[in-house]
Design an enzyme around this catalytic site. Structure first.
Site: not given
Ligand code: NCD
Length: 313
Positions: A59, A88, A109
């Site tokens: 998502r 690498k 992320r």
């Molecule tokens: C969440 C996350 O990545 O923290 N997912 C998301 O971004 N919708 C929740 C999860 O992974 O449980």
């Protein structure tokens, strides 16, 4: 040009005032038609968003991409170390600096807390934290608040239970801080092992924000407007045995919700928290919530990218 929203990066929800949040939610509302493909926007025409994803995502990544494309922008990036030159041995800092010269904003992320903060200090384009380990997930919080406001017309004074893995779940960490700004009646429901971290509880107390804690969902289910459920974060447990002991702590099903007047939210993915029989009930808001990611992330991208002209400083 927008005056009220002057954040350069979106790293922690703690950097947002209530006015900042309300501003983004209002902006998101205006973009709903574009998010639903009922109107066209060229707001980010010619702009490029860089995506650095080191943890799995469905998502968050796809809604950022959708948001960017709906505003006529484009995305580049990768979704694992193995598909980049970090495989690498290239450093994350060099990788980010590279992307800085290609892009107008970066979404990151990573499994380590603080990585997006670090990157924001070495690049001169807006950085958005799309989840840093068990730290924060501020854009998820904004879309969670949007979902509540859409449902009830306000956030103030709602009765909200945050349920599940409150220790490792970054969505509930960010959300607890934000709900604190709205005088919400918060109850944290978790097994003892997965309580909200002390540091967050202390921060709430310092700001005179009231909360309750409980281990039994049945104690609170009659008194809540929002049941915000979360996945037990298997990947963050140091010991898989510990995970196995509590993995099915709270399974919500249709029967439990009968006669109740509440909505069920969940950042998703759900594993064993919400039975599929809840999907067709009046309580289900988790798919609406997933859609709301698009207008809310559009509002964030539009404001960050247009307010922070590249190469300006
Ligand atoms: C969440 C996350 O990545 O923290 N997912 C998301 O971004 N919708 C929740 C999860 O992974 O449980």
């Amino acid at each position: 040009m927008i005056e009220i929203f002057n954040l350069k990066n979106v790293i922690s929800i703690k950097d947002f005032s209530k006015e900042d949040i309300n501003y983004i939610l209002d902006e998101a509302k205006k973009l709903e038609k574009v998010a639903k493909s009922q109107a066209i926007s060229n707001d980010l025409n010619g702009k490029i968003l860089g995506m650095m994803f080191f943890e799995p995502s469905t998502r968050t990544k796809l809604s950022f991409e959708t948001a960017m494309k709906r505003l006529s922008g484009a995305c580049v990036g990768f979704d694992s170390v193995s598909s980049s030159s970090m495989e690498k041995g290239e450093s994350i800092a060099d990788t980010a600096k590279m992307l800085e010269s290609y892009c107008d904003g970066l979404v990151i992320r990573h499994e380590l807390e603080g990585v997006s903060q670090f990157i924001s200090e070495i690049v001169n384009i807006p950085v958005i934290n799309a989840g840093d380990g068990a730290g924060q997930h501020p854009t998820q919080t904004l879309l969670d608040l949007y979902t509540m406001r859409e449902e009830f017309g306000h956030i103030e004074n709602l009765n909200v239970a945050l349920v599940g893995d409150l220790k490792y779940g970054r969505t509930v960490h960010s959300l607890a801080y934000a709900l604190g700004l709205y005088n919400v009646n918060m109850t944290f429901v978790s097994p003892n092992e997965l309580r909200m971290p002390k540091e967050i509880l202390r921060d709430l107390e310092k700001n005179n924000i009231k909360y309750k804690e409980n281990t039994d969902l049945n104690d609170v289910i009659d008194d809540i407007d929002v049941l915000y459920d979360t996945r037990i974060q298997k990947e963050r447990f140091p010991d898989v045995e510990e995970y196995l002991k509590i993995k099915d702590a709270y399974l919500i099903n249709k029967k439990m919700l009968e006669g109740k007047d509440l909505i069920v939210m969940h950042p998703l993915p759900r594993i064993n928290e919400i039975d599929y029989d809840v999907d067709d009930t009046k309580h289900n808001r988790y798919f609406k919530q997933a859609f709301n990611a698009v207008p809310v992330r559009m509002a964030i991208l539009k404001n960050l990218i247009l307010n922070n002209k590249k190469f300006e400083d």
